[in-house]
Design a protein around this motif. Structure first.
Motif, PDB file in Angstrom:
ATOM      1  N   THR A  37       0.880  -1.112  -0.076  1.00 13.44           N
ATOM      2  CA  THR A  37       0.046  -0.033   0.017  1.00 13.44           C
ATOM      3  C   THR A  37       0.824   1.145   0.034  1.00 13.44           C
ATOM      4  OG1 THR A  37      -0.133  -0.365   2.466  1.00 13.44           O
ATOM      5  CG2 THR A  37      -2.063  -1.101   1.010  1.00 13.44           C
TER       6      THR A  37
ATOM      7  N   GLU B 155     -12.147  23.837   2.666  1.00 15.16           N
ATOM      8  CA  GLU B 155     -12.920  23.646   1.536  1.00 15.16           C
ATOM      9  C   GLU B 155     -13.307  24.943   0.749  1.00 15.16           C
ATOM     10  OE1 GLU B 155     -14.602  23.251   4.595  1.00 15.16           O
ATOM     11  OE2 GLU B 155     -15.691  21.423   4.419  1.00 15.16           O
TER      12      GLU B 155
ATOM     13  N   PRO C 148      -8.164  19.559   1.452  1.00 20.94           N
ATOM     14  CA  PRO C 148      -9.285  20.656   1.868  1.00 20.94           C
ATOM     15  C   PRO C 148     -10.049  19.884   3.052  1.00 20.94           C
ATOM     16  CG  PRO C 148      -9.095  20.500  -0.510  1.00 20.94           C
ATOM     17  CD  PRO C 148      -8.281  19.498  -0.036  1.00 20.94           C
ATOM     18  N   VAL C 149     -10.194  20.482   4.210  1.00 22.84           N
ATOM     19  CA  VAL C 149     -10.918  19.427   5.079  1.00 22.84           C
ATOM     20  C   VAL C 149     -11.805  20.334   6.113  1.00 22.84           C
ATOM     21  CG1 VAL C 149      -9.197  20.475   6.678  1.00 22.84           C
ATOM     22  CG2 VAL C 149     -10.086  18.093   7.226  1.00 22.84           C
ATOM     23  N   SER C 150     -13.064  19.552   6.330  1.00 25.53           N
ATOM     24  CA  SER C 150     -14.075  20.250   7.054  1.00 25.53           C
ATOM     25  C   SER C 150     -13.801  20.842   8.506  1.00 25.53           C
ATOM     26  CB  SER C 150     -15.355  19.302   7.168  1.00 25.53           C
ATOM     27  OG  SER C 150     -15.088  18.088   7.841  1.00 25.53           O
TER      28      SER C 150
ATOM     29  N   VAL D 205     -13.488  17.672  11.358  1.00 23.06           N
ATOM     30  CA  VAL D 205     -12.296  16.575  11.319  1.00 23.06           C
ATOM     31  C   VAL D 205     -10.824  17.247  11.156  1.00 23.06           C
ATOM     32  CG1 VAL D 205     -13.983  14.710  10.409  1.00 23.06           C
ATOM     33  CG2 VAL D 205     -12.333  15.969   8.911  1.00 23.06           C
TER      34      VAL D 205
ATOM     35  N   ILE E 256     -12.243   7.923   8.341  1.00 24.51           N
ATOM     36  CA  ILE E 256     -11.104   8.809   8.131  1.00 24.51           C
ATOM     37  C   ILE E 256     -10.572   9.063   9.432  1.00 24.51           C
ATOM     38  CG2 ILE E 256     -11.928   9.590   5.980  1.00 24.51           C
ATOM     39  CD1 ILE E 256     -12.443  12.175   7.269  1.00 24.51           C
ATOM     40  N   ILE E 257     -11.360   9.027  10.799  1.00 21.66           N
ATOM     41  CA  ILE E 257     -10.632   9.503  11.779  1.00 21.66           C
ATOM     42  C   ILE E 257      -9.919   8.320  12.645  1.00 21.66           C
ATOM     43  CG2 ILE E 257     -11.080  10.119  14.237  1.00 21.66           C
ATOM     44  CD1 ILE E 257     -11.800  12.143  12.493  1.00 21.66           C
TER      45      ILE E 257
ATOM     46  N   PRO F  98      -6.559   5.680  10.081  1.00 18.53           N
ATOM     47  CA  PRO F  98      -5.268   5.931   9.783  1.00 18.53           C
ATOM     48  C   PRO F  98      -4.552   5.453  10.872  1.00 18.53           C
ATOM     49  CG  PRO F  98      -6.754   7.915   9.234  1.00 18.53           C
ATOM     50  CD  PRO F  98      -7.542   6.858   9.654  1.00 18.53           C
ATOM     51  N   PHE F  99      -5.322   5.207  12.093  1.00 14.00           N
ATOM     52  CA  PHE F  99      -4.513   4.625  13.087  1.00 14.00           C
ATOM     53  C   PHE F  99      -4.398   3.148  13.132  1.00 14.00           C
ATOM     54  CE2 PHE F  99      -5.745   8.690  15.158  1.00 14.00           C
ATOM     55  CZ  PHE F  99      -4.424   9.138  15.280  1.00 14.00           C
TER      56      PHE F  99
ATOM     57  N   PRO G 100      -1.684  -0.380   8.981  1.00 14.56           N
ATOM     58  CA  PRO G 100      -0.187  -0.431   9.300  1.00 14.56           C
ATOM     59  C   PRO G 100       0.389   0.638   8.835  1.00 14.56           C
ATOM     60  CG  PRO G 100      -0.863  -1.822   7.237  1.00 14.56           C
ATOM     61  CD  PRO G 100      -2.215  -1.286   7.855  1.00 14.56           C
TER      62      PRO G 100
ATOM     63  N   ALA H  81       1.274   2.839   5.632  1.00 12.59           N
ATOM     64  CA  ALA H  81       0.135   2.687   4.436  1.00 12.59           C
ATOM     65  C   ALA H  81      -0.487   4.256   4.275  1.00 12.59           C
ATOM     66  CB  ALA H  81      -1.045   1.653   5.121  1.00 12.59           C
ATOM     67  N   ASN H  82      -0.367   4.254   3.219  1.00 14.63           N
ATOM     68  CA  ASN H  82      -0.882   5.966   3.110  1.00 14.63           C
ATOM     69  C   ASN H  82      -2.254   5.931   2.153  1.00 14.63           C
ATOM     70  OD1 ASN H  82      -1.125   8.414   3.231  1.00 14.63           O
ATOM     71  ND2 ASN H  82       0.538   8.905   1.941  1.00 14.63           N
ATOM     72  N   VAL H  83      -3.161   5.266   2.565  1.00 14.23           N
ATOM     73  CA  VAL H  83      -4.591   5.201   1.867  1.00 14.23           C
ATOM     74  C   VAL H  83      -5.171   6.331   1.706  1.00 14.23           C
ATOM     75  CG1 VAL H  83      -6.509   3.671   1.623  1.00 14.23           C
ATOM     76  CG2 VAL H  83      -4.629   2.849   2.769  1.00 14.23           C
TER      77      VAL H  83
ATOM     78  N   ASP I 292      -8.074   9.246   1.575  1.00 13.35           N
ATOM     79  CA  ASP I 292      -9.318   9.132   2.197  1.00 13.35           C
ATOM     80  C   ASP I 292     -10.569   8.737   1.429  1.00 13.35           C
ATOM     81  OD1 ASP I 292      -8.671  10.289   4.465  1.00 13.35           O
ATOM     82  OD2 ASP I 292      -9.534  12.329   4.147  1.00 13.35           O
TER      83      ASP I 292
ATOM     84  N   ALA J 141     -19.501  15.112   2.114  1.00 14.47           N
ATOM     85  CA  ALA J 141     -18.995  16.303   2.152  1.00 14.47           C
ATOM     86  C   ALA J 141     -18.766  16.713   3.919  1.00 14.47           C
ATOM     87  CB  ALA J 141     -20.144  17.222   1.755  1.00 14.47           C
ATOM     88  N   ILE J 142     -19.593  16.146   4.757  1.00 14.63           N
ATOM     89  CA  ILE J 142     -19.420  16.332   6.084  1.00 14.63           C
ATOM     90  C   ILE J 142     -17.916  16.156   6.473  1.00 14.63           C
ATOM     91  CG2 ILE J 142     -20.208  15.884   8.518  1.00 14.63           C
ATOM     92  CD1 ILE J 142     -22.828  15.341   7.047  1.00 14.63           C
ATOM     93  N   ILE J 143     -17.357  15.005   6.234  1.00 17.94           N
ATOM     94  CA  ILE J 143     -16.270  14.857   6.497  1.00 17.94           C
ATOM     95  C   ILE J 143     -14.836  15.221   5.508  1.00 17.94           C
ATOM     96  CG2 ILE J 143     -16.571  12.638   7.767  1.00 17.94           C
ATOM     97  CD1 ILE J 143     -15.941  11.240   5.218  1.00 17.94           C
ATOM     98  N   GLY J 144     -15.427  16.240   4.783  1.00 22.45           N
ATOM     99  CA  GLY J 144     -14.498  17.026   4.231  1.00 22.45           C
ATOM    100  C   GLY J 144     -13.912  16.440   2.876  1.00 22.45           C
TER     101      GLY J 144
END
Lengths: 376, 639, 251
Positions: free
Chosen positions: A27, A75, A114-116, A119, B488-489, B492-493, B496, B499-501, B503, B580-583
């Protein structure tokens, strides 16, 4: 059983071949060139290294390994982060680019996230981006509970009141000027309480009217049935500009009713990284103070009569810049590619009608709050 | 007692008496004012319609704050976000020129349009339609315009000016020009519709107009309008600055015309092909093309077209080709053996060996490519008993394996190949493209997963049933937005180190998992609706449980739940806007956050929301129409 | 009437003390019988007597709890591998036809031969068309079951079972769900099948069919075979009181 062994062997052979070729997890993006043991690349590393004081290796090493700065922005917030069909712009965006210029010498080596607002801190902590320039107000709880650290304020916002000049308001209007007048706000905000408090502290009373929507407020304000409106000063400025009343409406009081200092935020515990962000911002202040712009910096250095400027450019006592962990010409590139604070302000906020002169966002030499420690 | 003949001859057929057509007054009396209660409801309904249309259309056509230029000026942003279109001074090629990669977007759109046109041909979509339906639509829209622009104004005048009532709502003052033209259009539509209707008489009820032809004509008209109507463009950065018209070469007029050409060309090519290719082969190839086109378009056209990146340092193309070829050959041999009718007990041994290899591959650091390929081998070996057999069938099975391996290799090379679309953001996806990517990926992923969950839930094996039930109940018990925020919160933790997946990938995975739980419940409903006799008949023929599931139970279950599945697809499409809410900057996020955040378009929020609502509606409405047609079509042969 | 054909030497189905319970209700109370190759057995009896359960046990659509059932030399047990094999040797026709509504008539008939017998499509389709010819409805091949009459559907169901080239055919009240005018067309097909030498067990209320075609008739009541014998014996001189009562009620 022979066949079973055969298949097992084939599988094992493939496995072994794969291990030999490439020991990284699949990954990982190419170019990140990280291994699972050495860390880097991902967010989890940032938090683990954060624990040991952030000396060496922290965010800066990650950014360098990645080859690009990850920067959290809004955003869409007029003047701060603007996304149109082709590009990012805005004061926050310019500061992201400034940091990239300081680290890489290239203001284009930045990726914007761009982030809300919901979060923005969690994603910063998770390591999705390295620094957050997202018109974020510096508050005590965010500094402590939320686990953020804040850099120098790049824009001092705050609540203001707006009224038409025709009704006798001026930029210096004080509580006594609004005594008995009608203030309108839209439902669902608490800002009218701040104004009432401010007026009563000055010995005046105002009448409050809460209308359904922001549009209703401005409809009433334009037809004169409301005397004043209130919200964040930068917002008021935007409304005044958009609606085309630049010369007819005025925003007061001179000092805003509430304090909204907006600036960069980064993860706690990585001092090296904090220094880079802080001093990138400060350098734009100092340059503004000296009147050195992106166009004139070469000439100013050539003149060679300002030792502080030479230190910033890494031409004298270059260990100061080098100790920050960036190339000695890093800050020179910031000024060359992005410009000084006044230039950034002019480029992004002035077109919105946010006048710098006389506001909190003027340099301290001109009565504002923009002030940087000496670079020595 | 003897019988008595009652009817000397078989009576001749009689036609049902033809009722005289009802006049509008009679119709209104029958339908709107039949009882005091219905009269009351009619009046109330009309009043509500009056107030609503007045407010809404007042905003759309007249309100001072409407900013339709915010839509037209930001169309590119809304559709493809920051995709390089040659206007950025920061996205430069080696020669220092701004990079323009928009042709890739158009090419991918062209592929989709061509596939759609071919599918219309081979699935024989669209029949005939009665002209009466068209004229009726014209009459209704004309009547609506007249009601709004004439009726409401008159009502307003009567109530407001003569009686002094004020019903509120938006400012209601149209310019005379708008008024005149709209009323004229209304009269033409209503009157023209009525006249044509009368002229055609009963012939209007015959289904004579081809639906496809009508859609084609509409597309020609719309694209033609692009050439006629000039889109304004802001000349400066000040609001209220004079507008200039965009030159054709800067608009999307030409590309859309080409797209129209592609559509017509593909359709006619399809019609020609159908003469030589049997429908069954054609639809199979098309289904495969659709399935493959999505990942390939996303990865190849929208992401990375060239091999230059693939062979870049730090990425070994050779390894992937070698591993892919090895899997193709060795895996192929294993599958060839496993599908042999006399494999018997050996099959279990092979499965066990691959199982061990899979467990091993996940417990050590390993290329994702190998892990996935091992899974593919396992699936094919497991399916060998069901799909293998005669040499002819086995050969086809092996061909399928080869196809899958080629696709997997290609896909992984692309994923690893990196990104050549420079946008200064982590991914070039945003806007409507992101909405579509999320929607299609979620549907594609959640469908098989949901079917598996449904099978688990109806399984007789307690462990599967328990796991499925637990999964479904937990997932459905938590709101979607919670899962999306978690994705998304927390992820990431949880991932592994290193890993840069992106969003949007995490969001897609979580959303697909969520959607699958609902999908499972829908499919389960379908499974329960199947009579026990179907399964009995199938096993009585000697079919295995798996074969019964694949050939008998599932097809029928899925058929019965098509309405539910389409409903879910529509809900999924709309709920993509939650990102949209999570950016994530999907279509809605750009429309309601970014565009109104631009200095030039402050205050355009309402306009953008109306546009967004309309835009979503067009898609959901088409989906709902398409599903109605599908239901009708699959209804053939149902009891 | 006696049949022209000769029965095989071997017992193709052997049942010994077969018992079956549904919960507390005992459906089969120890059924013991042998059926020879090419034999046609008609099973009659009042509803709830266990006759359907009996033939459903023979291809293991129902699982018996006690006793032994041996079909074509293979004992039916919980061993799954055997059961698919047995089922492909034993055809079954249901009261409700149970055609697959999402497949055409031809696909109904070719599905199992292609996926169980692993026949190539062309071969399976040729066989299927021959069978549809045999049951008299080749022209319906491209239609869906829902477009056919009940009698036609049942004939397709018979063709579907025959396509697997079974050694035994089970009929579970094949004409009970049909309108009276369609019963004959199905019975004709079954008669033709019986005369061709197929081993058949037929649960039915069609006494005419039993009289004309059966080699043996079983009378089921209370979960056991109360009486068995040739049709001649059965319809002219039944020995058991229950049989007499039953026949008097339906004849």
């Amino acid at each position: 059983m022979v066949r079973r062994l055969f298949v097992l062997l084939v599988a094992l052979a493939l496995v072994a071949a794969a291990c030999g070729d490439d020991s990284t997890s699949d990954t990982t993006e190419p170019g990140a060139a990280t291994t699972t043991t050495a860390g880097g690349g991902g967010g989890a590393t940032a938090t683990t290294t954060g624990g040991d004081g952030g000396q060496g290796g922290g965010t800066l090493a990650e950014v360098r390994a990645r080859g690009v700065l990850n920067c959290g922005v809004s955003e869409g917030a007029a003047g701060f982060t603007n996304i149109d069909g082709s590009d990012f712009s805005g004061i926050d965006v310019d500061y992201c680019r400034a940091v990239a210029a300081a680290i890489f010498g290239d203001s284009n080596k930045v990726e914007f996230f761009p982030v809300s607002s919901q979060v923005r801190f969690d994603n910063l902590k998770a390591g999705q981006y390295d620094v957050l320039f997202r018109n974020t107000t510096w508050t005590a709880s965010r500094d402590t509970d939320v686990g953020m650290n804040f850099g120098p304020t790049t824009y001092f916002d705050g609540q203001g009141v707006m009224g038409p000049i025709s009704k006798g308001f001026s930029a210096d209007s004080e509580p006594e000027d609004v005594d008995g007048l009608l203030l309108c706000t839209s439902a669902g905000t608490t800002s009218e309480k701040n104004v009432a408090e401010w007026a009563s502290l000055g010995g005046a009373t105002i009448r409050l009217e809460t209308l359904e929507t922001n549009e209703d407020v401005y409809t009433a304000f334009i037809d004169g049935s409301c005397d004043m409106v209130t919200t964040d000063a930068s917002n008021l400025v935007g409304e005044r500009f958009t609606r085309g009343f630049l010369d007819e409406w005025v925003i007061f009081p001179p000092t805003n009713i509430s304090k909204e200092p907006l600036g960069p935020a980064y993860r706690e515990g990585d001092d090296e990284w904090a220094d880079i962000i802080d001093w990138t911002v400060f350098v734009t202040f100092i340059a503004a103070e000296k009147g050195v712009t992106s166009a004139t910096i070469d000439a100013a250095i050539a003149a060679g009569d300002d030792p502080e400027l030479l230190r910033i450019a890494g031409l004298e006592s270059s260990e100061i810049v080098a100790d920050l962990g960036i190339a000695t010409d890093g800050f020179l590139q910031v000024i060359k590619q992005i410009g000084n604070y006044n230039e950034i302000y002019e480029r992004n906020l002035a077109p919105l009608g946010l006048v710098q002169a006389g506001s909190l966002n003027a340099l301290f030499t001109e009565g504002g709050l923009i002030y940087a420690p000496p670079f020595r | 007692m003897t019988g008595k003949i009652i009817l000397p001859d078989i009576p001749e057929l009689e036609f049902a008496p033809e009722l005289p057509p009802k006049g509008p007054v009679v119709w209104m009396k029958d339908n709107l004012f039949s009882t005091p209660r219905s009269s009351f409801l009619t009046v109330v309904g009309l009043y509500v319609a009056y107030v609503f249309t007045k407010g809404f259309t007042g905003f759309v056509f007249n309100y001072a704050e409407r900013r339709w230029d915010a839509v037209t000026d930001n169309m590119k942003l809304l559709m493809v976000y920051l995709y390089p279109n040659g206007t950025s001074e920061r996205i430069l090629d080696a020669a220092g020129e701004p990079i323009n990669q928009m042709h890739r977007v158009w090419i991918s759109l062209g592929v989709v349009i061509a596939l759609t046109a071919l599918s219309l041909v081979f699935w024989r979509v669209g029949g005939k339609m009665a002209p009466k339906r068209i004229t009726r639509t014209l009459q209704i829209s004309g009547g609506f315009l007249l009601f709004v622009f004439l009726g409401v104004t008159i009502l307003d005048y009567v109530f407001g000016v003569l009686f002094g009532f004020d019903f509120g709502g938006w400012e209601w003052q149209f310019s005379t020009k708008v008024h005149f033209w709209t009323i004229l259009v209304g009269v033409v539509l209503l009157g023209g519709g009525l006249l044509v209707d009368r002229a055609m008489g009963d012939r209007g009820k015959e289904e004579t107009i081809s639906v496809i032809g009508l859609l084609g004509a509409l597309a020609v008209v719309v694209v033609g309008l692009l050439w006629v109507i000039e889109l304004p463009r802001l000349s400066g950065t000040e609001p209220g600055a004079p507008k200039v018209f965009q030159p054709i070469e800067e608009t999307t007029t030409l590309p859309w015309t080409i797209m129209l050409g592609v559509a017509f060309l593909s359709y006619w090519v399809g019609v020609g092909l159908r003469r030589v290719i049997p429908d069954r082969a054609g639809t199979r190839v098309l289904t495969l093309a659709w399935l493959v086109s999505f990942p390939v378009l996303v990865m190849a056209v929208l992401r990375d077209p060239g091999w230059d990146e693939v062979v870049a340092p730090g990425f070994s193309l050779g390894n992937y080709l070698t591993i892919g070829a090895a899997f193709l050959v060795v895996g192929g041999l294993v599958i060839w053996a496993a599908s042999h009718p006399a494999i018997g007990e050996w099959s279990a041994a092979i499965v066990a060996a691959i199982g061990v290899a899979i467990v091993f591959s996940w417990s050590v650091s390993m290329l994702m490519f190998i892990r996935f390929s091992l899974f593919a081998v396992l699936l094919f070996v497991l399916g060998a008993k069901t799909f293998g057999g005669a040499t002819q069938v086995r050969r086809r099975y092996l061909l399928l394996w080869a196809g899958l391996m080629v696709f997997l290799t290609y896909f992984f090379i692309l994923v690893k190949g990196g990104n050549t679309v420079e946008t200064q953001t982590p991914s070039p996806f945003g806007g409507f493209v992101l909405t579509m990517i999320i929607f299609v990926s979620v549907m594609l992923l959640s469908f098989p997963f949901g079917v598996l969950l449904a099978l688990g839930r109806t399984s007789t094996m307690p462990i599967f049933r328990l796991m499925s039930v637990a999964y479904i109940e937990v997932v459905r018990g938590v709101p979607l937005i919670t899962w999306l925020i978690m994705s998304i919160i927390f992820m990431p933790f949880a991932l592994p180190i290193g890993a840069n997946v992106p969003d949007f990938v995490l969001v897609i995975l979580f959303y697909a998992g969520f959607s699958a739980a609902y999908m499972a419940e829908n499919v389960r409903g379908g499974l329960q609706a199947i009579r026990a006799g179907q399964k009995e008949a199938s096993v009585a023929l000697g079919m295995t449980t798996v074969q019964t599931m694949i050939f008998i139970t599932m097809p029928q279950a899925l058929r019965t739940v098509i309405p539910a599945l389409v409903g879910q697809a529509i809900a999924t499409f709309k709920d993509t806007s939650l990102v949209a809410i999570i950016g994530l900057l999907d279509f809605l996020a750009l429309a309601q956050g970014t565009v109104p955040g631009q200095p030039l378009y402050r205050g355009s929020l309402r306009t953008m929301l109306i546009f967004a609502a309309f835009f979503y509606w067009i898609f959901t409405f088409s989906m709902s129409k398409a599903s109605q047609r599908l239901e009708k079509k699959l209804g053939v042969g149902e009891r | 009437m006696t049949t022209e054909k000769t029965l095989g030497e071997n017992d193709i189905i052997i049942c010994e003390g077969v018992k079956k319970w549904f919960g507390d209700f005992q459906a089969l109370k120890g059924v013991t019988t042998n059926i020879k190759e090419r034999e046609v057995v008609v099973v009659i009896g009042p509803s709830g007597s266990g006759k359907s359960t009996f033939i459903r046990c023979i291809n293991r659509l129902e699982v018996h709890q006690e006793g032994r059932i041996i079909v074509d030399g293979v004992e039916l047990s919980s061993d799954v591998r055997n059961i698919d094999k047995i089922r492909s040797e034993v055809g079954m026709v249901f009261q409700q036809f149970n055609l697959f509504p999402h497949l055409t008539v031809l696909q109904n008939v070719t599905l199992a031969p292609m996926w169980v017998r692993k026949k190539p499509r062309e071969e399976a389709e040729a066989t299927a068309m021959a069978l549809l010819e045999r049951v008299g409805i080749p022209e319906q091949a491209a239609k869906f079951p829902g477009q056919l009459s009940g009698g036609q559907q049942q004939r397709v169901a018979i063709a579907r079972s025959l396509a697997m080239e079974p050694r035994i055919m089970l009929f579970d009240e094949p004409t009970s769900a049909l309108d009276p005018e369609m019963i004959k067309e199905v019975l004709d097909v079954m008669k033709e099948l019986a005369l061709s030498g197929m081993t058949m067990i037929v649960v039915t209320h069609e006494m005419g069919f039993a009289r004309e075609v059966a080699d043996r008739v079983f009378f089921f009541d209370y979960g056991t075979i109360v009486e068995e014998g040739t049709p001649e014996h059965f319809f002219t001189n039944p020995s058991h009181d229950r049989t007499k009562l039953f026949l008097s009620q339906i004849l």
